[in-house]
Design a protein around this motif. Structure first.
Motif, mmCIF file in Angstrom:
data_model
loop_
_atom_site.group_PDB
_atom_site.id
_atom_site.type_symbol
_atom_site.label_atom_id
_atom_site.label_comp_id
_atom_site.label_asym_id
_atom_site.label_seq_id
_atom_site.Cartn_x
_atom_site.Cartn_y
_atom_site.Cartn_z
ATOM 1 N N HIS A 102 57.832 31.715 60.325
ATOM 2 C CA HIS A 102 59.176 31.765 60.926
ATOM 3 C C HIS A 102 60.106 32.168 59.759
ATOM 4 O O HIS A 102 60.286 31.693 58.590
ATOM 5 C CB HIS A 102 59.464 30.079 61.040
ATOM 6 C CG HIS A 102 58.750 29.614 62.214
ATOM 7 N ND1 HIS A 102 58.813 28.271 62.629
ATOM 8 C CD2 HIS A 102 57.948 30.126 63.244
ATOM 9 C CE1 HIS A 102 58.320 27.989 63.691
ATOM 10 N NE2 HIS A 102 57.765 29.179 64.092
ATOM 11 N N VAL A 111 67.546 25.801 60.794
ATOM 12 C CA VAL A 111 66.395 25.215 59.774
ATOM 13 C C VAL A 111 66.249 24.115 60.562
ATOM 14 O O VAL A 111 64.861 23.864 60.653
ATOM 15 C CB VAL A 111 67.355 25.010 58.492
ATOM 16 C CG1 VAL A 111 66.340 24.075 57.689
ATOM 17 C CG2 VAL A 111 67.749 26.297 57.662
ATOM 18 N N MET A 112 66.927 23.156 61.180
ATOM 19 C CA MET A 112 66.428 21.834 61.664
ATOM 20 C C MET A 112 65.438 22.056 62.884
ATOM 21 O O MET A 112 64.512 21.719 63.088
ATOM 22 C CB MET A 112 67.650 21.094 61.901
ATOM 23 C CG MET A 112 67.066 19.723 62.829
ATOM 24 S SD MET A 112 68.666 18.680 63.259
ATOM 25 C CE MET A 112 69.250 19.843 64.237
ATOM 26 N N GLU A 115 61.896 23.775 61.892
ATOM 27 C CA GLU A 115 61.157 22.900 61.410
ATOM 28 C C GLU A 115 60.692 21.988 62.525
ATOM 29 O O GLU A 115 59.331 21.629 62.179
ATOM 30 C CB GLU A 115 62.039 22.012 60.369
ATOM 31 C CG GLU A 115 62.400 22.735 59.143
ATOM 32 C CD GLU A 115 63.031 21.737 57.947
ATOM 33 O OE1 GLU A 115 63.631 20.625 58.374
ATOM 34 O OE2 GLU A 115 63.595 22.135 56.990
ATOM 35 N N ALA A 118 57.804 24.118 64.193
ATOM 36 C CA ALA A 118 56.658 24.034 63.419
ATOM 37 C C ALA A 118 55.998 23.034 63.427
ATOM 38 O O ALA A 118 54.477 22.895 63.411
ATOM 39 C CB ALA A 118 57.120 24.335 61.966
ATOM 40 N N GLU A 119 56.484 21.958 63.354
ATOM 41 C CA GLU A 119 55.873 20.416 63.372
ATOM 42 C C GLU A 119 55.081 20.256 64.720
ATOM 43 O O GLU A 119 54.010 19.807 64.792
ATOM 44 C CB GLU A 119 56.741 19.273 63.172
ATOM 45 C CG GLU A 119 57.016 19.131 61.750
ATOM 46 C CD GLU A 119 58.369 18.281 61.383
ATOM 47 O OE1 GLU A 119 58.671 17.712 62.521
ATOM 48 O OE2 GLU A 119 58.747 18.248 60.119
ATOM 49 N N SER A 131 57.240 29.141 56.694
ATOM 50 C CA SER A 131 58.692 29.325 56.894
ATOM 51 C C SER A 131 59.338 29.922 55.696
ATOM 52 O O SER A 131 59.035 29.431 54.645
ATOM 53 C CB SER A 131 59.574 28.293 57.448
ATOM 54 O OG SER A 131 59.139 27.872 58.634
#
Length: 334
Positions: A102, A111-112, A115, A118-119, A131
């Motif tokens: 990413h 950013v949030m 994230e 990705a999780e 990332s």
């Protein structure tokens, strides 16, 4: 407000339909999730590269999807982050077994949400996701949209260089390490002659008098470091180059990729004039331009103005920069 639109709320979806119609040889578009994909992907064993963000910065990011750059780009509303579901769908869509990187500009929403995506991708499908967050803007430490420095022009250079490395078959960790190296060695600074108008707002984001300019602006129309009287191009170039050179710092004998970017409303004749001023300043500082890029690549709707990005470049980065690329927004070597 005068814009070539239908309804303000339909701008992004209709623009994506236009991209799909204009580039059927290179792109496919998931209109439900507002994701632009590389048509010939995913390629087995290749690291998938994803970026995205608010619309209004074209050709970034959808225009950089294709051979030698991104595998997918998520489009948010104008100046608004995409949502995690989009990013998760894109992650799944480009996963070819080698993991996904990413590429995230340092804005709080981006950013949030990346994230979270990705999780979710790791939990749902076991996809390995790394990332890199770009934060090259030297103008301000914190802004309306960020904690820390904003991600701007280096993002374009990073997507090109890292895209070439992924095409070579490098591992996810190798690609991520390269992305970090590019971000760490690049700095940017921008300025504006005018504000921009978000279609849904219908009025300029900020006001500038005819004899004023804003130095240190962000790509969402954020106010800059300072508001100053309008100055000749030679003085403006120094206001942008000096903080960039001094921040890393760049030193005599360094080689750089020099990028003069238009903010969307500045004609090329002015951007080349600015590049000439930038090149002279770098020459006097003993900094060699290894490669250059001039044009509108990361914009702020119709804002008039420009930014300067310098990336300290060694032989490997220059070789990856020169590698073939075939996207709507950037193309050479093919």
């Amino acid at each position: 407000m005068k814009k070539l639109i239908n309804e303000p709320g339909d701008v992004v979806s209709e623009a994506l339909r236009g991209m799909a119609a204009a580039h059927p040889d290179r792109l496919r578009v998931d209109h439900e999730n507002r994701i632009v994909y590389r048509k010939d992907g995913p390629r087995p064993g290749k690291v998938g590269l994803i970026s995205g963000g608010g619309s209004g910065h074209e050709p970034m990011h959808g225009g950089f999807v294709g051979l030698g750059m991104l595998d997918a780009a998520c489009a948010g509303e104008v100046f608004t982050s995409p949502v995690p579901d989009q990013m998760m769908a894109a992650t799944r869509g480009v996963d070819a077994g080698a993991g996904v990187l990413h590429i995230v500009k340092n804005y709080t929403g981006d950013v949030m949400n990346f994230e979270m995506a990705a999780e979710l991708a790791a939990a749902d499908a076991g996809t390995e996701v790394l990332s890199v967050v770009t934060n090259d803007d030297v103008a301000v430490q914190d802004s309306l949209y960020t904690a820390g420095r904003r991600g701007v022009g280096v993002t374009v250079l990073l997507e090109k260089i890292v895209g070439a490395a992924a095409e070579e078959g490098r591992s996810l960790q190798e690609v991520a390490d390269l992305a970090t190296r590019v971000n760490d060695n690049g700095r940017s600074m921008g300025m504006a002659l005018t504000s921009c108008t978000v279609p849904a707002a219908g009025k300029p984001t900020f006001e500038l008098a005819d004899n004023e300019m804003e130095v240190g602006i962000g790509i969402h129309g954020e106010p800059g470091r300072q508001r100053l009287p309008l100055a000749p191009a030679s003085e403006i170039a120094a206001m942008l180059v000096d903080p960039v050179v001094g921040d890393l710092p760049y030193q005599q004998g360094d080689a750089v990729i020099a990028f003069v970017n238009g903010m969307g409303g500045t004609p090329l004749i002015e951007l080349y004039l600015m590049y000439n001023e930038v090149a002279q300043l770098l020459d006097r500082a003993g900094i060699t331009v290894a490669r250059s890029l001039v044009g509108n690549y990361i914009t702020s709707l119709e804002m008039a103005g420009c930014s300067v990005t310098l990336l300290k470049a060694d032989d490997e980065l220059v070789r990856l920069w020169d590698a073939p690329v075939n996207t709507p927004g950037l193309r050479w070597g093919v």
